[in-house]
Design an enzyme around this catalytic site. Structure first.
Site, mmCIF file in Angstrom:
data_model
loop_
_atom_site.group_PDB
_atom_site.id
_atom_site.type_symbol
_atom_site.label_atom_id
_atom_site.label_comp_id
_atom_site.label_asym_id
_atom_site.label_seq_id
_atom_site.Cartn_x
_atom_site.Cartn_y
_atom_site.Cartn_z
ATOM 1 N N SER A 53 0.367 -13.292 -1.301
ATOM 2 C CA SER A 53 1.357 -12.472 -0.603
ATOM 3 C C SER A 53 1.955 -13.166 0.614
ATOM 4 O O SER A 53 3.097 -12.886 0.990
ATOM 5 C CB SER A 53 0.745 -11.135 -0.179
ATOM 6 O OG SER A 53 -0.364 -11.348 0.682
ATOM 7 N N GLY A 91 -1.749 -10.567 -4.051
ATOM 8 C CA GLY A 91 -3.040 -10.272 -4.649
ATOM 9 C C GLY A 91 -3.631 -11.395 -5.471
ATOM 10 O O GLY A 91 -4.696 -11.230 -6.067
ATOM 11 N N ASN A 119 -8.220 -14.287 -1.089
ATOM 12 C CA ASN A 119 -8.670 -13.156 -1.909
ATOM 13 C C ASN A 119 -10.038 -13.423 -2.532
ATOM 14 O O ASN A 119 -10.826 -12.495 -2.750
ATOM 15 C CB ASN A 119 -7.640 -12.858 -2.995
ATOM 16 C CG ASN A 119 -6.335 -12.381 -2.402
ATOM 17 O OD1 ASN A 119 -6.319 -11.754 -1.352
ATOM 18 N ND2 ASN A 119 -5.234 -12.681 -3.065
ATOM 19 N N ASP A 202 1.481 -3.291 9.342
ATOM 20 C CA ASP A 202 0.181 -3.248 8.679
ATOM 21 C C ASP A 202 -0.848 -4.139 9.371
ATOM 22 O O ASP A 202 -2.026 -4.128 9.032
ATOM 23 C CB ASP A 202 0.302 -3.613 7.192
ATOM 24 C CG ASP A 202 0.851 -5.015 6.956
ATOM 25 O OD1 ASP A 202 0.983 -5.791 7.923
ATOM 26 O OD2 ASP A 202 1.150 -5.335 5.790
ATOM 27 N N HIS A 205 0.531 -8.960 7.554
ATOM 28 C CA HIS A 205 1.482 -10.003 7.159
ATOM 29 C C HIS A 205 2.435 -10.350 8.303
ATOM 30 O O HIS A 205 2.855 -9.462 9.042
ATOM 31 C CB HIS A 205 2.289 -9.546 5.940
ATOM 32 C CG HIS A 205 1.434 -9.315 4.735
ATOM 33 N ND1 HIS A 205 0.839 -8.101 4.476
ATOM 34 C CD2 HIS A 205 1.058 -10.156 3.736
ATOM 35 C CE1 HIS A 205 0.131 -8.197 3.357
ATOM 36 N NE2 HIS A 205 0.253 -9.435 2.895
#
Length: 226
Positions: A53, A91, A119, A202, A205
């Site tokens: 991402s 992801g 991840n 968030d 990012h």
């Protein structure tokens, strides 16, 4: 205080990735569309950004604001004969990246920027498996294009994963870079991680401004490759 903020950001990034862990790798058709969308030029170098991402530019108004797009603008401003492909997928894991790579290599790649691994860290995937997947990706790219230049983007995991895991995970990237004679950006989010003004709501990012700093982190190494 900075270490706390950085730890929070890294953990938040990995938590976000977990929300996307069921996202399937790009299909062959999706990979074909990425390639088809790029301009064809036999005289230019193809620069492929391959990651998750952070590469894809999640949450930005325009994907071109992600750090690969910022670097494309730098390349264009210098009138370097290159075309940039953003093959980021939110992801993505190292195993997923290894599985979806082949279609992207259907067209020639001159410079390959590899940004994967965070991840894996969230899932607590054994370090040797992450290392094996990244090595496989590097091997595939080199086998297809022996003259390719590779830039590896380093990532980190938060300390709650345990000191042993944290240290071994961090060491993956410089070890692979040394073994494969690739260029290395030690930590992609240097100067952005943990700074609210440079991250989206968030807290995960980079904003467009943050992406510019991330791009500079990569450009400091990439410019010597181009």
């Amino acid at each position: 205080m900075y270490k706390f903020k950085l730890t929070f950001l890294l953990l938040a990034t990995l938590i976000f990735a977990a929300c996307n862990q069921n996202k399937k790798p790009a299909t062959d058709e999706e990979a074909k569309s990425i390639i088809a969308a790029q301009p064809d030029s036999t005289s230019s170098k193809t620069v492929l950004f391959f990651g998750d991402s952070l590469t894809a530019g999640y949450g930005l108004d325009d994907p071109s604001e992600a750090f690969p797009g910022v670097i494309k603008d730098k390349i264009d401003s210098l009138k370097l004969p290159s075309k940039v492909i953003n093959a980021g997928l939110s992801g993505e894991t190292t195993a997923g990246g290894n599985a979806r790579l082949d279609w992207l290599l259907k067209q020639k790649v001159d410079v390959f920027i590899l940004e994967l691994g965070a991840n894996d860290g969230l899932r607590g995937i054994p370090v040797n498996e992450t290392n094996k997947n990244l090595q496989s990706i590097i091997d595939k790219v080199k086998a297809k294009y022996p003259e390719v230049k590779i830039v590896l983007l380093g990532m980190q995991v938060p300390p709650n994963m345990g000191a042993d895991y944290v240290n071994k995970f961090k060491a993956i990237f410089p070890d692979l870079a040394a073994k494969n004679h690739t260029q290395l950006v030690p930590f992609l989010l240097q100067g952005v991680g943990g700074i609210p003004a440079l991250n989206q709501a968030d807290g995960i990012h980079p904003t467009a401004q943050g992406a510019k700093i991330v791009a500079n982190n990569v450009w400091g190494v990439l410019k010597g490759v181009l």
